[in-house]
Motif scaffolding. Structure first.
Motif, short mmCIF file in Angstrom:
data_model
loop_
_atom_site.label_atom_id
_atom_site.label_comp_id
_atom_site.label_asym_id
_atom_site.label_seq_id
_atom_site.Cartn_x
_atom_site.Cartn_y
_atom_site.Cartn_z
N ASN A 171 11.86 -5.48 -2.65
CA ASN A 171 11.32 -6.33 -1.60
C ASN A 171 10.51 -7.48 -2.22
OD1 ASN A 171 10.62 -7.15 0.92
ND2 ASN A 171 9.20 -5.47 1.34
N ALA A 200 6.55 5.14 -9.09
CA ALA A 200 5.70 4.04 -8.59
C ALA A 200 4.22 4.34 -8.87
CB ALA A 200 5.94 3.84 -7.09
N ARG A 220 2.02 -0.05 7.23
CA ARG A 220 1.15 1.14 7.25
C ARG A 220 0.87 1.60 5.83
NH1 ARG A 220 2.74 5.93 10.79
NH2 ARG A 220 0.50 6.24 10.78
N GLY A 225 1.09 1.08 -4.84
CA GLY A 225 -0.08 0.27 -4.57
C GLY A 225 -1.34 1.06 -4.26
N LEU A 234 7.14 -13.84 -1.54
CA LEU A 234 5.92 -13.52 -2.29
C LEU A 234 5.42 -14.72 -3.09
CD1 LEU A 234 6.77 -9.96 -3.71
CD2 LEU A 234 4.92 -10.52 -2.13
N PRO A 282 3.01 4.35 -2.44
CA PRO A 282 2.49 5.24 -3.49
C PRO A 282 2.22 4.50 -4.81
CG PRO A 282 4.81 5.69 -3.04
CD PRO A 282 4.34 4.75 -1.98
N CYS A 302 7.24 5.87 1.28
CA CYS A 302 7.14 7.29 0.96
C CYS A 302 6.53 8.10 2.10
CB CYS A 302 6.34 7.46 -0.32
SG CYS A 302 6.09 9.16 -0.78
N GLY A 349 7.50 -2.70 -2.97
CA GLY A 349 8.50 -1.69 -2.66
C GLY A 349 9.91 -2.20 -2.45
N GLU A 354 -1.79 -4.69 2.90
CA GLU A 354 -0.63 -3.94 3.40
C GLU A 354 -0.21 -4.52 4.74
OE1 GLU A 354 1.69 -1.50 2.55
OE2 GLU A 354 2.37 -2.02 4.55
N LYS A 355 1.10 -4.83 4.86
CA LYS A 355 1.52 -5.50 6.10
C LYS A 355 1.88 -4.52 7.21
CE LYS A 355 6.35 -6.39 4.91
NZ LYS A 355 7.36 -7.39 4.68
N ARG A 415 18.93 0.86 -1.98
CA ARG A 415 17.81 0.03 -1.55
C ARG A 415 17.68 -1.16 -2.49
NH1 ARG A 415 14.56 2.51 2.09
NH2 ARG A 415 12.67 1.43 1.44
N PHE A 435 13.90 4.43 -8.36
CA PHE A 435 13.30 4.32 -7.02
C PHE A 435 12.71 5.66 -6.63
CE2 PHE A 435 16.21 0.72 -5.12
CZ PHE A 435 15.45 -0.22 -5.76
N HIS A 479 6.90 9.06 -7.40
CA HIS A 479 6.05 9.44 -8.55
C HIS A 479 6.16 8.42 -9.68
CE1 HIS A 479 9.71 11.92 -8.21
NE2 HIS A 479 9.91 11.68 -9.49
N GLY A 486 3.15 3.39 2.67
CA GLY A 486 4.43 2.75 2.38
C GLY A 486 5.63 3.54 2.85
N GLY A 495 0.80 -1.24 0.00
CA GLY A 495 0.00 0.00 0.00
C GLY A 495 0.82 1.27 0.00
P1 FAD Z 1 6.87 1.37 -0.90
O1 FAD Z 1 6.58 2.77 -0.67
O2 FAD Z 1 8.11 0.78 -0.31
O3 FAD Z 1 5.60 0.56 -0.41
C1 FAD Z 1 5.58 -0.82 -0.41
C2 FAD Z 1 4.60 -1.27 0.65
O4 FAD Z 1 4.41 -2.68 0.54
C3 FAD Z 1 5.09 -1.02 2.08
O5 FAD Z 1 4.10 -0.33 2.79
C4 FAD Z 1 5.30 -2.41 2.65
O6 FAD Z 1 4.99 -2.49 4.04
C5 FAD Z 1 4.31 -3.24 1.83
N1 FAD Z 1 4.64 -4.65 1.71
C6 FAD Z 1 5.84 -5.20 1.41
N2 FAD Z 1 5.72 -6.55 1.33
C7 FAD Z 1 4.43 -6.83 1.57
C8 FAD Z 1 3.69 -8.03 1.63
N3 FAD Z 1 4.24 -9.20 1.35
N4 FAD Z 1 2.38 -7.96 1.93
C9 FAD Z 1 1.77 -6.76 2.18
N5 FAD Z 1 2.44 -5.60 2.14
C10 FAD Z 1 3.73 -5.64 1.83
N6 FAD Z 1 10.96 9.26 -3.58
C11 FAD Z 1 10.57 10.41 -4.15
O7 FAD Z 1 9.96 10.38 -5.22
N7 FAD Z 1 10.79 11.62 -3.54
C12 FAD Z 1 11.46 11.71 -2.36
O8 FAD Z 1 11.66 12.80 -1.85
C13 FAD Z 1 11.89 10.52 -1.74
N8 FAD Z 1 12.54 10.56 -0.55
C14 FAD Z 1 12.91 9.39 0.05
C15 FAD Z 1 13.56 9.44 1.27
C16 FAD Z 1 13.94 8.27 1.91
C17 FAD Z 1 14.64 8.35 3.24
C18 FAD Z 1 13.62 7.01 1.31
C19 FAD Z 1 14.00 5.73 1.99
C20 FAD Z 1 12.98 6.95 0.09
C21 FAD Z 1 12.63 8.14 -0.56
N9 FAD Z 1 11.99 8.11 -1.79
C22 FAD Z 1 11.62 9.28 -2.39
C23 FAD Z 1 11.70 6.84 -2.50
C24 FAD Z 1 10.24 6.45 -2.33
O9 FAD Z 1 9.90 6.40 -0.97
C25 FAD Z 1 9.99 5.13 -3.00
O10 FAD Z 1 10.46 5.15 -4.33
C26 FAD Z 1 8.50 4.81 -3.02
O11 FAD Z 1 7.99 4.74 -1.71
C27 FAD Z 1 8.25 3.48 -3.74
O12 FAD Z 1 6.88 3.20 -3.70
P2 FAD Z 1 6.34 1.71 -3.76
O13 FAD Z 1 4.87 1.81 -3.67
O14 FAD Z 1 6.96 0.99 -4.89
O15 FAD Z 1 6.95 1.00 -2.45
#
Ligand code: FAD
Length: 457
Positions: A268, A315, A33, A12, A272, A10, A38, A141, A30-31, A265, A310, A313, A36, A8
């Motif tokens: 993950n 994602a 919060r 998902g 799965l 940005p 972000c 993520g 979502e496991k 990073r 990574f 926006h 995610g 869940g």
């Molecule tokens: P995530 O946001 O990682 O979400 C994945 C979700 O899946 C998590 O909530 C996780 O708990 C859940 N999950 C994982 N496995 C399972 C499972 N098996 N079952 C259920 N749930 C599961 N990006 C920007 O664009 N701008 C920024 O300013 C920026 N700053 C950042 C600062 C930091 C310190 C970090 C670490 C990252 C930053 N990023 C930034 C990167 C951004 O956070 C990620 O690229 C973005 O969150 C990816 O989105 P996502 O949905 O792919 O994954």
């Protein structure tokens, strides 16, 4: 159409909202919060911190604007920490509200694939539930890379996740990695009074950007007394009582209260069920085509779990592309105009290719540059450091741009549109830009491609 989404963040949650808007029945697992990395451990909390540092900087400059501060401005890190928490909570609540309003069924549990039409949810108490579904989107993520060398303990040796949970400041911190996360944390903690050393294997900070961009930030952070160890790696890490000592490849030793490892990073993909179902994974990332479809029919993957930048926006965009394809629209993810932003002071923002890349690709490119010092608004707000640079190809099309300085991350949107649509420097220069604004530097940089910038000589 029934769509089940695992993760869940940005990627998902935006996919879930889009799917609901387009009329699908949506299930989101979502496991931890919603929001995610972000919202909870990335973009939002770091920027909430940096905005406090920025405001503090501004207050310190107040006398220069003719504003006398009666008392001395002091930092209360406890309150800064609480404010960051409040901002995160408000946004997570907002996402929860939207999902609820759109009638998305949210499962608080860990998701895995049973087949291409079934997702198993394992709840915290060990109970399970299987969702039969038409399509699956994997959006799990990424997590920080923590090689064993660093002896990660989550207390003295930490990642960005724990750095955001520190409710008191350490006296000193070694940050390993001079990329976006290392620079943002480095500058924030330094402004909070922490002694900060940044160790980076490569010779420059933000190695993916042009040197003229990264050097401005390095100069600024040096002035703020951040110590740099560039072109050096960490060879050993010794975790002692209340301190950590690192030996560098040059033989130098550094000691600090904490070490923050921010060297990247990894996707993950654990547990799965990808291997069991034969879903193709390369170098740890799920393989997808331009419609975000994996190698297994009816299963899609988006965000940090696939091999694209990574960024939140990216994602979200990939989430929308996956959903649109599932719902019968023709949609492709395009990556030639992905904005990259660093929220340091000065801010750094870039889109498209860099000058270095244009040269390496043998493109017959031109550049136009305009410094903020030549812009009235920059003088008005007392932020004259920085510039706009535009890179064009042989047909005058804007193929890359960067902005360094105040509000660079917001200013980049106009340049992103130009790269996205393939507009020319002439097109951009012809647009009337409001005066006085920092955006005039964009117009002037466009004119400078043809040596016609009015406000430079
Ligand atoms: P995530 O946001 O990682 O979400 C994945 C979700 O899946 C998590 O909530 C996780 O708990 C859940 N999950 C994982 N496995 C399972 C499972 N098996 N079952 C259920 N749930 C599961 N990006 C920007 O664009 N701008 C920024 O300013 C920026 N700053 C950042 C600062 C930091 C310190 C970090 C670490 C990252 C930053 N990023 C930034 C990167 C951004 O956070 C990620 O690229 C973005 O969150 C990816 O989105 P996502 O949905 O792919 O994954």
């Amino acid at each position: 159409m029934k769509i089940s989404i695992i993760g869940g963040g940005p990627g998902g949650y935006v996919a879930a909202l889009k799917a609901a808007i387009l009329g699908a029945e949506v299930h989101l697992v979502e496991k931890k919060r919603l929001g995610g990395t972000c919202l909870n451990q990335g973009c939002i909390p770091t920027k909430a911190y940096l905005s406090c540092a920025d405001l503090y900087d501004g207050i310190m400059k107040a006398p220069g604007f003719g504003i006398d501060l009666a008392g001395e401005a002091t930092l209360d890190f406890g309150k800064i920490y609480q404010r960051k928490h409040a901002v995160v909570k408000q946004l997570v609540d907002g996402v929860t509200y939207l999902l609820n309003k759109r009638k998305v069924t949210v499962y608080q549990g860990t998701g895995s694939l049973v087949s291409n039409h079934a997702v198993k949810v394992t709840f915290e108490d060990g109970q399970t539930e299987t969702i039969e579904t038409d399509r699956i989107i994997i959006a799990t993520g990424s997590v920080p890379i923590l090689p064993p060398l660093f002896k990660f303990d989550g207390k003295q040796v930490i990642s960005s996740d724990e750095a955001l949970q520190l409710d008191t400041l350490p006296a000193s911190m070694i940050i390993v990695g001079g990329g976006v996360i290392g620079c943002e944390f480095g500058q924030f903690f330094r402004k909070m009074g922490v002694e900060v050393s940044i160790v980076e294997m490569l010779k420059t900070l933000l190695p993916m950007e042009d040197p003229d961009v990264s050097q401005i930030l390095q100069k600024k952070m040096k002035k703020e007394k951040v110590a740099f160890y560039l072109g050096k790696g960490v060879e050993t890490v010794d975790v002692g009582e209340g301190s950590v000592t690192c030996t560098l490849t040059t033989g130098e030793t550094l000691t600090a209260e904490k070490i923050l490892v921010s060297i990247g990073r990894r996707a993950n993909t654990a547990s799965l069920g990808l291997e069991e179902l034969g879903i193709a994974v390369e170098r740890g990332k799920i393989v997808v085509d331009e419609t975000m479809r994996t190698s297994l029919e009816d299963v899609y993957a988006i965000g940090d779990v696939v091999d694209t930048p990574f960024l939140a926006h990216v994602a979200s965009k990939e989430g929308v592309v996956a959903v649109e394809n599932i719902m019968g629209r023709q949609s492709k993810a395009l990556y030639h105009a992905v904005p990259r932003c660093v929220y340091t002071e000065p801010e750094i923002a870039a889109v498209g290719i860099t000058e270095k890349e244009a040269a390496a690709k043998g493109i017959d490119y031109r550049t136009g540059k305009f410094i903020f010092a030549g812009i009235g608004k920059a003088m008005v707000i007392g932020k004259t450091e920085g510039f706009v640079k535009v890179i064009t190809d042989e047909a005058d099309r804007i193929i890359g741009a960067s902005v360094t300085g105040a509000h660079a991350t917001d200013l980049l949107a106009e340049l992103t549109l130009c790269v996205h649509l393939g507009l020319t420097a002439k097109d951009l220069g012809e647009v009337i830009h409001p005066h006085p604004t920092l955006s005039e530097a964009i117009m002037e940089a466009a004119h400078d491609v043809h040596n016609e910038a009015a406000h430079s000589f």
